[in-house]
Design a protein around this motif. Sequence first.
Motif, PDB file in Angstrom:
ATOM      1  N   TYR A 287      13.318 -47.601  33.498  1.00  0.00           N
ATOM      2  CA  TYR A 287      12.724 -48.718  34.220  1.00  0.00           C
ATOM      3  C   TYR A 287      13.360 -50.007  33.724  1.00  0.00           C
ATOM      4  CZ  TYR A 287       9.230 -51.784  36.310  1.00  0.00           C
ATOM      5  OH  TYR A 287       8.606 -52.758  37.037  1.00  0.00           O
TER       6      TYR A 287
ATOM      7  N   LYS B   5       9.068 -60.204  33.643  1.00  0.00           N
ATOM      8  CA  LYS B   5       8.136 -59.519  32.746  1.00  0.00           C
ATOM      9  C   LYS B   5       8.231 -60.078  31.331  1.00  0.00           C
ATOM     10  CE  LYS B   5       6.604 -55.274  34.727  1.00  0.00           C
ATOM     11  NZ  LYS B   5       6.001 -53.992  34.329  1.00  0.00           N
TER      12      LYS B   5
ATOM     13  N   GLU C  10      -7.613 -51.577  28.539  1.00  0.00           N
ATOM     14  CA  GLU C  10      -6.858 -52.486  29.408  1.00  0.00           C
ATOM     15  C   GLU C  10      -5.577 -52.961  28.727  1.00  0.00           C
ATOM     16  OE1 GLU C  10     -10.619 -51.838  31.059  1.00  0.00           O
ATOM     17  OE2 GLU C  10     -10.175 -52.590  29.039  1.00  0.00           O
TER      18      GLU C  10
ATOM     19  N   LEU D 172      -3.170 -50.021  28.930  1.00  0.00           N
ATOM     20  CA  LEU D 172      -2.673 -49.908  30.301  1.00  0.00           C
ATOM     21  C   LEU D 172      -1.585 -50.959  30.561  1.00  0.00           C
ATOM     22  CD1 LEU D 172      -2.749 -48.782  33.185  1.00  0.00           C
ATOM     23  CD2 LEU D 172      -4.638 -50.378  33.660  1.00  0.00           C
ATOM     24  N   ALA D 173      -1.827 -52.179  30.120  1.00  0.00           N
ATOM     25  CA  ALA D 173      -0.842 -53.253  30.319  1.00  0.00           C
ATOM     26  C   ALA D 173       0.455 -52.932  29.597  1.00  0.00           C
ATOM     27  CB  ALA D 173      -1.414 -54.578  29.824  1.00  0.00           C
TER      28      ALA D 173
ATOM     29  N   GLU E  13       2.223 -50.051  31.551  1.00  0.00           N
ATOM     30  CA  GLU E  13       2.780 -50.513  32.818  1.00  0.00           C
ATOM     31  C   GLU E  13       3.909 -51.514  32.618  1.00  0.00           C
ATOM     32  OE1 GLU E  13      -0.506 -49.773  36.237  1.00  0.00           O
ATOM     33  OE2 GLU E  13      -0.548 -51.768  35.317  1.00  0.00           O
TER      34      GLU E  13
ATOM     35  N   GLY F 112       6.158 -49.486  34.769  1.00  0.00           N
ATOM     36  CA  GLY F 112       5.795 -49.905  36.109  1.00  0.00           C
ATOM     37  C   GLY F 112       4.369 -49.479  36.436  1.00  0.00           C
ATOM     38  N   GLU F 113       3.917 -49.779  37.639  1.00  0.00           N
ATOM     39  CA  GLU F 113       2.525 -49.526  38.016  1.00  0.00           C
ATOM     40  C   GLU F 113       2.229 -48.030  38.034  1.00  0.00           C
ATOM     41  OE1 GLU F 113      -0.666 -50.713  41.549  1.00  0.00           O
ATOM     42  OE2 GLU F 113       1.425 -51.393  41.628  1.00  0.00           O
ATOM     43  N   LEU F 114       1.097 -47.660  37.448  1.00  0.00           N
ATOM     44  CA  LEU F 114       0.671 -46.264  37.408  1.00  0.00           C
ATOM     45  C   LEU F 114      -0.161 -45.912  38.637  1.00  0.00           C
ATOM     46  CD1 LEU F 114      -0.465 -45.838  33.681  1.00  0.00           C
ATOM     47  CD2 LEU F 114       1.839 -45.661  34.642  1.00  0.00           C
ATOM     48  N   SER F 115      -0.155 -44.635  38.971  1.00  0.00           N
ATOM     49  CA  SER F 115      -1.017 -44.155  40.054  1.00  0.00           C
ATOM     50  C   SER F 115      -2.447 -44.056  39.543  1.00  0.00           C
ATOM     51  CB  SER F 115      -0.535 -42.788  40.536  1.00  0.00           C
ATOM     52  OG  SER F 115      -0.737 -41.810  39.524  1.00  0.00           O
TER      53      SER F 115
ATOM     54  N   LYS G  66      -3.698 -43.288  35.700  1.00  0.00           N
ATOM     55  CA  LYS G  66      -4.626 -44.169  34.987  1.00  0.00           C
ATOM     56  C   LYS G  66      -5.816 -43.381  34.440  1.00  0.00           C
ATOM     57  CE  LYS G  66      -3.508 -48.407  37.528  1.00  0.00           C
ATOM     58  NZ  LYS G  66      -4.008 -49.451  38.466  1.00  0.00           N
TER      59      LYS G  66
END
Length: 268
Positions: A22, A28, A216, A219-220, A223, A227-230, A234
Motif C-alpha cells: 500500500y 497521510k 479506535e 483501527l486508525a 488503516e 487502507g480502509e478495512l471491510s 473490522k
Amino acid sequence: MTIYDINFAELYQQHLIACNHYNLPPTKWDKKAVKMAENLVGKPSAYNQQLLQAMNVQSDETVLDIGCGPGTFAVPLAQQGSTVYALDYSNGMLDCLAQFKQKFGLHNLTIFHKSWADNWDDVPQADVVLASRSTLVDDLDDMIEKICAKAKKRVFLTSVTQRHFLDEGVFEAMGREDIGFPTYIYLLNRLYQKGIQANLNFIETESGCFQGESYEDLLASVEFSLGELSAKEKQGLKAFYDRKQANNEPISHGQKKWALIWWNVERT
C-alpha cells in the motif's frame, strides 16, 4: 541457477505486488506530521543516537537527508553546523521542518519538496547521503541511481528487517493472507550486483508495542498502513483487540530492529 542469475530489483518488485504493498500518499503523512515532530525532533532515542554515531558527520560536511520527515536528523545535524539538504514528499512534514528552521535560525538548512519518483537535477550533491526509514520504494534501481549520483563520501540507509509493522495477529484476525514487505536483503543484494559491497549492521529500537489507548486507535493505525478495512475485517480486528485486552497481552507494533546499510563512496 545461481545468485548471479537473479535480478533482485525485479524480484523486489514482484514481492511488492504479491504483498499488496500500500503506497502511502503524502497526505497521510501530512496528518501525522505535528505529532511526529513532537515525538521525534530533539527527543532522546536509541535509534537516533546509534545512527548519528555511525554516520559521524563532521561540522564541515554536507548532508542530504532523504525522507527527512519533520527534521529528526536534519535539525540536529544543521544545529552542529553541517550544511543540510532535507528532502521529503510530505508538505506537512516540511512545514514542521520549516518551523524548526525558523525557530533555531538554521540558515544552513535547505528544504526540497520531492519524492523518490521526482526529477532530482536541482538537488545538490552532498558528502553524506542519509535515507532513514525511507527505503521502501517502488523502484530499487532508481533509488540506488539517485543515491549514487548525489553521494560524495558516504551513504547510510536503514531498511526493514520484519515483514510487517503491524502485529502478525492482526492479519490472521482479519482473515488476510499477506507475505509482508520485502526486507533489507533485496537492497543489500542489489547493491552487491551493482558492484557496491556495502556494510551491514543492525539498530535496535524502542519500538515493539502498540501505543494507542483504544480499539479506535488500533483501527486508525491499521488503516493507515493497509487502507480502509471491510466491515468483516473490522469485526475481526475488534475481536483481536478485545482478546488482547482481556488477557492483558501486548500488541506488537513497529520494527524492533532496523538494518543499517552503509558504504564509503569510491570516486575515480
